[in-house]
Write a protein that holds these residues in place. Structure first.
Motif, PDB file in Angstrom:
ATOM      1  N   UNK A  53       0.755  -1.165   0.100  1.00 48.44           N
ATOM      2  CA  UNK A  53      -0.107  -0.107  -0.086  1.00 48.44           C
ATOM      3  C   UNK A  53       0.980   1.125   0.134  1.00 48.44           C
ATOM      4  N   UNK A  54       0.768   2.057  -1.037  1.00 50.69           N
ATOM      5  CA  UNK A  54       1.357   3.391  -1.183  1.00 50.69           C
ATOM      6  C   UNK A  54       0.551   4.435  -0.485  1.00 50.69           C
ATOM      7  N   UNK A  55       0.937   5.026   0.571  1.00 51.04           N
ATOM      8  CA  UNK A  55       0.122   6.032   1.247  1.00 51.04           C
ATOM      9  C   UNK A  55       0.740   7.564   1.356  1.00 51.04           C
ATOM     10  N   UNK A  56      -0.082   8.374   0.566  1.00 50.69           N
ATOM     11  CA  UNK A  56       0.835   9.518   0.540  1.00 50.69           C
ATOM     12  C   UNK A  56       0.305  10.268   1.879  1.00 50.69           C
ATOM     13  N   UNK A  57       1.475  11.002   2.291  1.00 51.96           N
ATOM     14  CA  UNK A  57       1.019  11.748   3.468  1.00 51.96           C
ATOM     15  C   UNK A  57       0.309  12.972   3.300  1.00 51.96           C
ATOM     16  N   UNK A  58      -0.580  13.100   4.309  1.00 47.60           N
ATOM     17  CA  UNK A  58      -1.334  14.460   4.430  1.00 47.60           C
ATOM     18  C   UNK A  58      -0.457  15.710   4.871  1.00 47.60           C
ATOM     19  N   UNK A  59      -0.232  15.688   6.011  1.00 47.46           N
ATOM     20  CA  UNK A  59       0.609  16.874   6.526  1.00 47.46           C
ATOM     21  C   UNK A  59       1.637  15.911   7.294  1.00 47.46           C
ATOM     22  N   UNK A  60       2.839  16.012   6.766  1.00 41.96           N
ATOM     23  CA  UNK A  60       4.006  15.167   7.274  1.00 41.96           C
ATOM     24  C   UNK A  60       4.624  15.959   8.529  1.00 41.96           C
ATOM     25  N   UNK A  94      -4.574   8.914   4.703  1.00 41.87           N
ATOM     26  CA  UNK A  94      -3.841  10.125   5.540  1.00 41.87           C
ATOM     27  C   UNK A  94      -3.932  11.581   4.693  1.00 41.87           C
ATOM     28  N   UNK A  95      -4.673  11.279   3.443  1.00 34.96           N
ATOM     29  CA  UNK A  95      -5.034  12.848   2.708  1.00 34.96           C
ATOM     30  C   UNK A  95      -6.344  13.106   3.109  1.00 34.96           C
ATOM     31  N   UNK A  96      -7.023  12.067   3.644  1.00 35.21           N
ATOM     32  CA  UNK A  96      -8.576  12.269   4.204  1.00 35.21           C
ATOM     33  C   UNK A  96      -8.446  12.691   5.734  1.00 35.21           C
ATOM     34  N   UNK A  97      -7.491  12.313   6.335  1.00 32.66           N
ATOM     35  CA  UNK A  97      -7.393  12.794   7.782  1.00 32.66           C
ATOM     36  C   UNK A  97      -6.951  14.092   8.133  1.00 32.66           C
ATOM     37  N   UNK A  98      -7.510  14.579   9.145  1.00 32.03           N
ATOM     38  CA  UNK A  98      -7.329  16.076   9.504  1.00 32.03           C
ATOM     39  C   UNK A  98      -5.891  16.014  10.392  1.00 32.03           C
ATOM     40  N   UNK A  99      -5.268  16.931  10.289  1.00 36.18           N
ATOM     41  CA  UNK A  99      -4.291  17.038  11.491  1.00 36.18           C
ATOM     42  C   UNK A  99      -2.781  16.265  10.718  1.00 36.18           C
ATOM     43  N   UNK A 100      -1.689  16.200  11.532  1.00 36.90           N
ATOM     44  CA  UNK A 100      -0.400  15.694  11.121  1.00 36.90           C
ATOM     45  C   UNK A 100      -0.795  14.308  10.846  1.00 36.90           C
TER      46      UNK A 100
END
Length: 227
Positions: A53-60, A94-100
């Motif tokens: 699973x490739x998981x692009x980070x939202x806010x690293x 992680x793109x859909x999750x709020x915060x870091x």
């Protein structure tokens, strides 16, 4: 297997696929490049992973001072990069999750989902040697290692990572890391962004479809160059 250094045996076939096994590969992927794909492919083959699973980070959380490309562009580039490989998939949680974007939260969600679905097979966190050596600066590092086994890829230009790191910092979990001896590709997103900003070619450094996407959307051309 924990603490071992592994590489694909080129004289024979790859290990059998382990049903239900999954590799988790996170990052900003700004842009995703051929070293990312080579590391994921090697981990999948050596460990017999059924899926990566490739998981692009939202806010690293480790990159608070750097502007990153919009999520839709990074996600699109990852989708283009993994297309055609049945073992690879994209996960946008992680793109859909709020915060870091804390790895521990992602791993906890994945473990909970797998337990609810009664899925067998190990969860492996794929990371490069430089990230592994910064593990103790992560949010809840102990729980990260409890939730997933680690598979660590070498990275040229960075210190070598080995089993002594966990043996020193988390001795009771020292057997939960496995080390790849290949691939040793020296590429970084910052180098590629700098090339793109200067109008240089990214051919053979990123998949052709990703290079075309970067050109079509003029990504990085007007960005401040990273040091």
């Amino acid at each position: 297997m924990g603490g071992a250094t592994l590489g694909a045996d080129v004289s024979g076939g790859p290990p059998a696929v382990v049903p239900g096994s999954v590799g988790v590969f996170g990052g900003t992927f700004d842009p995703i490049h051929v070293a990312h794909l080579a590391v994921a492919a090697e981990a999948a083959e050596v460990l017999g992973l059924e899926r990566v699973l490739f998981i692009p980070a939202g806010q690293p959380p480790h990159k608070p001072g750097r502007a990153i490309s919009p999520a839709e562009h990074r996600l699109a580039m990852v989708e283009l990069a993994v297309a055609g490989n049945a073992r690879f998939a994209v996960d946008r949680r992680e793109l859909d999750r709020d915060g870091p974007s804390y790895t521990v939260d992602t791993l906890a969600e994945i473990r909970s989902e797998r337990e609810a679905a009664a899925l067998a097979g190990e969860v492996w966190l794929i990371l490069a040697a430089d990230a592994f050596l910064e593990l103790m600066t992560w949010h809840e590092p102990r729980r990260v290692v409890e939730l997933a086994r680690l598979v660590v890829a070498p990275r040229d230009g960075h210190p070598t990572a080995g089993p002594e790191f966990l043996a020193t910092h988390l001795p009771d979990l020292a057997d939960r890391a496995t080390f790849l001896d290949w691939p040793r590709l020296r590429l970084s997103g910052s180098e590629l962004r700098t090339r793109a900003a200067a109008g240089r070619s990214l051919r053979y450094l990123v998949p052709d479809a990703v290079a075309a996407y970067i050109g079509d959307h003029a990504l990085y051309r007007n960005q401040r160059r990273d040091p």
